[in-house]
Design a protein around this motif. Structure first.
Motif, PDB file in Angstrom:
ATOM      1  N   ILE A 284       0.837  -1.203   0.000  1.00  0.00           N
ATOM      2  CA  ILE A 284       0.000   0.000   0.000  1.00  0.00           C
ATOM      3  C   ILE A 284       0.871   1.251   0.000  1.00  0.00           C
ATOM      4  CG2 ILE A 284      -1.675   1.328   1.351  1.00  0.00           C
ATOM      5  CD1 ILE A 284      -2.828  -1.325   2.317  1.00  0.00           C
ATOM      6  N   LEU A 285       1.904   1.266   0.841  1.00  0.00           N
ATOM      7  CA  LEU A 285       2.824   2.404   0.893  1.00  0.00           C
ATOM      8  C   LEU A 285       3.485   2.623  -0.457  1.00  0.00           C
ATOM      9  CD1 LEU A 285       4.347   4.573   2.484  1.00  0.00           C
ATOM     10  CD2 LEU A 285       5.989   2.815   3.160  1.00  0.00           C
ATOM     11  N   ASN A 286       3.888   1.545  -1.116  1.00  0.00           N
ATOM     12  CA  ASN A 286       4.523   1.670  -2.422  1.00  0.00           C
ATOM     13  C   ASN A 286       3.569   2.274  -3.448  1.00  0.00           C
ATOM     14  OD1 ASN A 286       6.842   0.945  -4.271  1.00  0.00           O
ATOM     15  ND2 ASN A 286       5.198  -0.209  -5.252  1.00  0.00           N
ATOM     16  N   LEU A 287       2.300   1.852  -3.421  1.00  0.00           N
ATOM     17  CA  LEU A 287       1.318   2.418  -4.353  1.00  0.00           C
ATOM     18  C   LEU A 287       1.127   3.913  -4.120  1.00  0.00           C
ATOM     19  CD1 LEU A 287      -1.415  -0.391  -4.335  1.00  0.00           C
ATOM     20  CD2 LEU A 287       0.315   0.044  -6.081  1.00  0.00           C
ATOM     21  N   ILE A 288       1.118   4.324  -2.848  1.00  0.00           N
ATOM     22  CA  ILE A 288       0.948   5.739  -2.528  1.00  0.00           C
ATOM     23  C   ILE A 288       2.120   6.548  -3.058  1.00  0.00           C
ATOM     24  CG2 ILE A 288       0.831   7.397  -0.630  1.00  0.00           C
ATOM     25  CD1 ILE A 288      -0.624   5.242   0.995  1.00  0.00           C
ATOM     26  N   VAL A 289       3.339   6.077  -2.807  1.00  0.00           N
ATOM     27  CA  VAL A 289       4.522   6.811  -3.244  1.00  0.00           C
ATOM     28  C   VAL A 289       4.612   6.833  -4.767  1.00  0.00           C
ATOM     29  CG1 VAL A 289       7.039   6.896  -3.132  1.00  0.00           C
ATOM     30  CG2 VAL A 289       5.729   6.270  -1.106  1.00  0.00           C
ATOM     31  N   GLN A 290       4.310   5.703  -5.406  1.00  0.00           N
ATOM     32  CA  GLN A 290       4.344   5.658  -6.868  1.00  0.00           C
ATOM     33  C   GLN A 290       3.365   6.660  -7.471  1.00  0.00           C
ATOM     34  OE1 GLN A 290       6.445   4.187  -8.750  1.00  0.00           O
ATOM     35  NE2 GLN A 290       7.421   2.725  -7.363  1.00  0.00           N
ATOM     36  N   GLU A 291       2.223   6.807  -6.840  1.00  0.00           N
ATOM     37  CA  GLU A 291       1.256   7.796  -7.319  1.00  0.00           C
ATOM     38  C   GLU A 291       1.815   9.204  -7.194  1.00  0.00           C
ATOM     39  OE1 GLU A 291      -2.329   8.825  -9.125  1.00  0.00           O
ATOM     40  OE2 GLU A 291      -1.474   6.823  -8.741  1.00  0.00           O
ATOM     41  N   GLY A 292       2.506   9.479  -6.079  1.00  0.00           N
ATOM     42  CA  GLY A 292       3.111  10.793  -5.889  1.00  0.00           C
ATOM     43  C   GLY A 292       4.252  11.054  -6.848  1.00  0.00           C
ATOM     44  N   LEU A 293       4.999  10.030  -7.214  1.00  0.00           N
ATOM     45  CA  LEU A 293       6.131  10.209  -8.114  1.00  0.00           C
ATOM     46  C   LEU A 293       5.712  10.559  -9.535  1.00  0.00           C
ATOM     47  CD1 LEU A 293       8.531   7.308  -7.019  1.00  0.00           C
ATOM     48  CD2 LEU A 293       8.801   9.751  -6.588  1.00  0.00           C
ATOM     49  N   LYS A 294       4.429  10.379  -9.837  1.00  0.00           N
ATOM     50  CA  LYS A 294       3.960  10.734 -11.185  1.00  0.00           C
ATOM     51  C   LYS A 294       4.109  12.221 -11.455  1.00  0.00           C
ATOM     52  CE  LYS A 294       0.638   6.926 -11.671  1.00  0.00           C
ATOM     53  NZ  LYS A 294      -0.781   6.550 -11.843  1.00  0.00           N
ATOM     54  N   VAL A 295       4.186  13.027 -10.393  1.00  0.00           N
ATOM     55  CA  VAL A 295       4.365  14.478 -10.552  1.00  0.00           C
ATOM     56  C   VAL A 295       5.691  14.785 -11.241  1.00  0.00           C
ATOM     57  CG1 VAL A 295       4.553  16.668  -9.295  1.00  0.00           C
ATOM     58  CG2 VAL A 295       2.938  14.919  -8.528  1.00  0.00           C
ATOM     59  N   ILE A 296       6.715  13.991 -10.964  1.00  0.00           N
ATOM     60  CA  ILE A 296       8.021  14.175 -11.604  1.00  0.00           C
ATOM     61  C   ILE A 296       8.346  12.978 -12.497  1.00  0.00           C
ATOM     62  CG2 ILE A 296       8.955  15.680  -9.803  1.00  0.00           C
ATOM     63  CD1 ILE A 296      10.319  13.232  -8.585  1.00  0.00           C
ATOM     64  N   GLY A 297       7.302  12.393 -13.058  1.00  0.00           N
ATOM     65  CA  GLY A 297       7.474  11.178 -13.856  1.00  0.00           C
ATOM     66  C   GLY A 297       8.380  11.375 -15.053  1.00  0.00           C
ATOM     67  N   ASP A 298       8.278  12.533 -15.770  1.00  0.00           N
ATOM     68  CA  ASP A 298       9.109  12.753 -16.955  1.00  0.00           C
ATOM     69  C   ASP A 298      10.584  12.818 -16.585  1.00  0.00           C
ATOM     70  OD1 ASP A 298       6.859  12.772 -18.489  1.00  0.00           O
ATOM     71  OD2 ASP A 298       6.661  14.961 -18.537  1.00  0.00           O
ATOM     72  N   SER A 299      10.883  13.511 -15.479  1.00  0.00           N
ATOM     73  CA  SER A 299      12.282  13.622 -15.059  1.00  0.00           C
ATOM     74  C   SER A 299      12.838  12.269 -14.647  1.00  0.00           C
ATOM     75  CB  SER A 299      12.392  14.603 -13.892  1.00  0.00           C
ATOM     76  OG  SER A 299      11.977  15.893 -14.280  1.00  0.00           O
ATOM     77  N   SER A 301      11.893   9.389 -15.711  1.00  0.00           N
ATOM     78  CA  SER A 301      12.079   8.578 -16.919  1.00  0.00           C
ATOM     79  C   SER A 301      13.390   8.922 -17.623  1.00  0.00           C
ATOM     80  CB  SER A 301      10.903   8.792 -17.884  1.00  0.00           C
ATOM     81  OG  SER A 301       9.709   8.304 -17.317  1.00  0.00           O
ATOM     82  N   LYS A 302      13.744  10.232 -17.667  1.00  0.00           N
ATOM     83  CA  LYS A 302      14.992  10.625 -18.318  1.00  0.00           C
ATOM     84  C   LYS A 302      16.214  10.145 -17.527  1.00  0.00           C
ATOM     85  CE  LYS A 302      13.384  14.579 -20.987  1.00  0.00           C
ATOM     86  NZ  LYS A 302      13.573  16.027 -21.300  1.00  0.00           N
ATOM     87  N   VAL A 303      16.118  10.230 -16.190  1.00  0.00           N
ATOM     88  CA  VAL A 303      17.225   9.721 -15.378  1.00  0.00           C
ATOM     89  C   VAL A 303      17.364   8.224 -15.570  1.00  0.00           C
ATOM     90  CG1 VAL A 303      18.048   9.363 -13.028  1.00  0.00           C
ATOM     91  CG2 VAL A 303      17.041  11.563 -13.663  1.00  0.00           C
ATOM     92  N   ARG A 304      16.250   7.532 -15.588  1.00  0.00           N
ATOM     93  CA  ARG A 304      16.264   6.081 -15.766  1.00  0.00           C
ATOM     94  C   ARG A 304      16.871   5.722 -17.125  1.00  0.00           C
ATOM     95  NH1 ARG A 304      10.873   4.830 -14.863  1.00  0.00           N
ATOM     96  NH2 ARG A 304      11.299   4.560 -12.632  1.00  0.00           N
TER      97      ARG A 304
END
Length: 376
Positions: A284-299, A301-304
């Motif tokens: 559940i914690l991982n799903l919450i954080v993953q949802e929050g990380l979508k705000v900087i999802g483009d950045s 993805s570029k780092v990845r």
């Protein structure tokens, strides 16, 4: 073949004189060093006797005797103790004859345990270097074949399973189950791990792996439910379960519903199964954080993509390290590529990559194929 100092003694005759009346008791330390002037440790396990005027050391556990003349010493007595067929087990484990005792069965068990613990291949018993190493430690150890060590490992498993089964039978509290599916990176096959957790009579938390099983595809609710039910019935836990903890996938939701409706008797569960399904807090914690990380999802993805690009070949890794030296980057950490479903691995990737910010910038100016440089 017996040595020249070794003789069989069927029975002590009338002309055999014991020099130690306390025949069945090992000599005490002060008796060995002071009273009898017998310094060798061998006299804790032998008693001195005379037969026809000849001094012998007679083993207190069998009929073996050894000459005890001044020029013979006690070497043969010391060598006899580990091989004595009648010595008690506690004597075997004392370890004060020559520093230690050798036991073929104990050594085989330790070898099997080492292979299990460190995941060594069974073929290690055939490796010349390993066999020579073992022989240098204990020449008396007879190296086993890989089939023999495999059988030893299976016996070890059966013994532990039997112990765990007896322990679970005695448990008076309920048992919580956790289970998860994962896919092997090498062969892409699915495996299910099932663990039982309970509080014993001494109020200690115990956790035991009940099954680690291959689950054939497709991994739908029926396949997962079948593997879980087989495990519960195999351990006779269907009436002792308190809860089952799984992650929040839709397949697991369907599996839990099938368990409650078709496989288990709700009367045997706590509150007729209303608290049976526990959702994994970490997931559940991982799903919450993953949802929050979508705000900087483009950045992200570029780092990845940048990390994946620069660790993609040995040549690129060398160029990246050379660029780091040119910009005097003192960071010695290696680039980390994250697992998108684990937010903490994404954090570790970003934490390392940001320290190489200037290296990425320099490489973006010199490598036209590098297109994923993150913007400021």
């Amino acid at each position: 073949m017996a040595s020249q100092n070794e003789e069989n003694l069927p029975a002590l005759s009338s002309n055999a004189i014991s020099l130690d009346d306390e025949s069945q008791r090992p000599l005490q330390q002060d008796e060995v060093e002071l009273g009898k002037r017998r310094y060798s440790r061998a006299w804790k396990y032998f008693k001195p006797v005379k037969v026809n005027g000849v001094s012998y050391g007679l083993c207190k556990y069998c009929d073996r005797r050894y000459k005890n003349a001044r020029n013979c010493g006690t070497k043969y007595m010391l060598d006899h103790i580990p091989k004595c067929p009648n010595r008690p087990r506690d004597v075997q484990n004392e370890g004060d004859i020559g520093g230690s005792y050798f036991d073929q069965d104990v050594s085989r068990k330790q070898l099997a345990h080492a292979i299990i613990l460190h995941e060594y291949p069974l073929s290690i018993v055939d490796h010349v270097g390993f066999r020579n190493f073992v022989a240098s430690l204990q020449p008396m150890f007879k190296m086993v074949s890989r089939n023999t060590i495999k059988n030893d490992i299976m016996k070890f498993f059966d013994n532990l399973k039997s112990q765990t089964s007896k322990l679970l039978e005695k448990v008076t509290s309920r048992i919580a189950i956790t289970t998860d599916m994962w896919t092997s990176n090498s062969n892409k096959k699915g495996f299910m791990a099932i663990t039982g957790h309970f509080i014993d009579d001494s109020w200690r938390l115990q956790s035991h792996i009940l099954r680690f099983a291959y689950v054939p595809a497709p991994h739908d609710k029926d396949a997962l439910c079948g593997a879980l039910v087989n495990c519960l019935f195999d351990w006779n836990l269907e009436r002792k379960i308190s809860t089952i903890t799984v992650d929040n996938s839709s397949t697991n939701n369907a599996m839990i519903k099938t368990l409650l409706d078709e496989k288990l008797n709700k009367k045997d569960l706590l509150l007729t199964g209303r608290v049976f399904h526990v959702r994994c807090t970490a997931h559940i914690l991982n799903l919450i954080v993953q949802e929050g990380l979508k705000v900087i999802g483009d950045s992200i993805s570029k780092v990845r993509d940048s990390v994946l690009y620069w660790i993609g070949s040995a040549g690129r890794i060398e160029r990246f390290e050379e660029a780091a030296r040119l910009v005097h980057c003192s960071c010695n950490k290696k680039l980390e590529y994250d697992c998108p479903t684990r937010w903490n691995s994404t954090y570790l990737m970003l934490r390392t990559a940001i320290e190489y910010k200037e290296v990425f910038r320099k490489l973006s100016l010199t490598d036209t194929n590098y297109q994923s440089y993150p913007a400021e």
